[in-house]
Design a protein around this motif. Sequence first.
Motif, mmCIF file in Angstrom:
data_model
loop_
_atom_site.group_PDB
_atom_site.id
_atom_site.type_symbol
_atom_site.label_atom_id
_atom_site.label_comp_id
_atom_site.label_asym_id
_atom_site.label_seq_id
_atom_site.Cartn_x
_atom_site.Cartn_y
_atom_site.Cartn_z
ATOM 1 N N VAL A 171 -8.521 10.137 -1.222
ATOM 2 C CA VAL A 171 -8.674 8.752 -0.786
ATOM 3 C C VAL A 171 -10.012 8.209 -1.252
ATOM 4 O O VAL A 171 -10.869 8.939 -1.733
ATOM 5 N N ALA A 172 -10.168 6.899 -1.079
ATOM 6 C CA ALA A 172 -11.452 6.233 -1.281
ATOM 7 C C ALA A 172 -11.903 5.787 0.111
ATOM 8 O O ALA A 172 -11.183 5.086 0.805
ATOM 9 N N TRP A 173 -13.091 6.221 0.551
ATOM 10 C CA TRP A 173 -13.542 5.969 1.918
ATOM 11 C C TRP A 173 -14.449 4.745 1.988
ATOM 12 O O TRP A 173 -15.415 4.635 1.245
ATOM 13 N N VAL B 22 -7.574 3.089 0.046
ATOM 14 C CA VAL B 22 -8.902 2.836 0.591
ATOM 15 C C VAL B 22 -8.779 2.955 2.111
ATOM 16 O O VAL B 22 -8.042 2.209 2.746
ATOM 17 N N THR C 207 -10.637 3.403 5.993
ATOM 18 C CA THR C 207 -11.813 3.205 6.846
ATOM 19 C C THR C 207 -11.487 3.762 8.218
ATOM 20 O O THR C 207 -10.356 4.191 8.471
ATOM 21 N N SER D 67 0.819 -1.199 0.000
ATOM 22 C CA SER D 67 0.000 0.000 0.000
ATOM 23 C C SER D 67 0.860 1.259 0.000
ATOM 24 O O SER D 67 0.443 2.276 -0.492
ATOM 25 N N LYS E 188 -5.261 -0.187 -1.929
ATOM 26 C CA LYS E 188 -5.529 0.851 -2.928
ATOM 27 C C LYS E 188 -6.615 0.334 -3.872
ATOM 28 O O LYS E 188 -6.735 -0.854 -4.107
ATOM 29 N N ASN E 189 -7.389 1.260 -4.397
ATOM 30 C CA ASN E 189 -8.406 0.842 -5.360
ATOM 31 C C ASN E 189 -7.826 0.847 -6.771
ATOM 32 O O ASN E 189 -6.641 1.120 -6.961
ATOM 33 N N ASP F 238 -17.483 0.958 0.181
ATOM 34 C CA ASP F 238 -18.008 1.365 -1.132
ATOM 35 C C ASP F 238 -17.048 2.294 -1.867
ATOM 36 O O ASP F 238 -17.340 2.736 -2.974
ATOM 37 N N GLU F 239 -15.895 2.594 -1.259
ATOM 38 C CA GLU F 239 -14.821 3.381 -1.875
ATOM 39 C C GLU F 239 -15.300 4.736 -2.390
ATOM 40 O O GLU F 239 -15.032 5.132 -3.520
ATOM 41 N N THR F 240 -16.008 5.454 -1.525
ATOM 42 C CA THR F 240 -16.504 6.784 -1.873
ATOM 43 C C THR F 240 -15.332 7.735 -2.110
ATOM 44 O O THR F 240 -14.460 7.868 -1.251
ATOM 45 N N PRO F 241 -15.278 8.393 -3.276
ATOM 46 C CA PRO F 241 -14.208 9.367 -3.521
ATOM 47 C C PRO F 241 -14.255 10.462 -2.456
ATOM 48 O O PRO F 241 -15.308 11.062 -2.225
#
Length: 180
Positions: A116-118, A70, A72, A54, A63-64, A121-124
């Motif tokens: 980042v992707a949160w 990613v 959390t 990562s 990472k997405n 659901d990897e929200t931008p």
Amino acid sequence: MSGVRPPRHRPGTLLGVPLPVVLAALVISGLLGVQLAGALQESTAGSGRSEAASVDSVDGAGKNSAGLPVVTETTLGTEVQRLVDSGSIQPLTTFDAPGCLQRLGVHDSILIMEEVAWGGDETPSWLLVHGPTDRETLQAAGGIISATVVLPGCGETTFGADAPATEDLIWSGDVMIGSL
């Protein structure tokens, strides 16, 4: 020769315990040790690889597909620590981080920010690390720093500036980090 028996062969003892029992215990202990060592190796091998991947690679674990980390609630502290340690800063582009924090009622200065992707659901999103100290002091002494995760709309400079920033707030809180 009547009545005298030849001496019977007795297995040896070790501290009063028969030698076959001692040998069996040693073999069982060895097998159990090998099994535990294998389990420990298997359980720690995956975490070491994902952490290194990562940080070092774009498409590694954590990472997405777009190369964004990613993050959390459980990994946020680790990501903030990595950002403070590396000192990487992304250009603001069209994201107005100070304006976003001001709209949220936060008057700290931005130390570090990262796209980042949160969550699952990897929200931008944007991860904003902010506080009353500077990054060099934080790297040297560690301490508690604030982190805020917001949707990109919070910091758009050309669109949506009149909307309440709280609609774009995903997560906000303090993170304890260590010194270098």
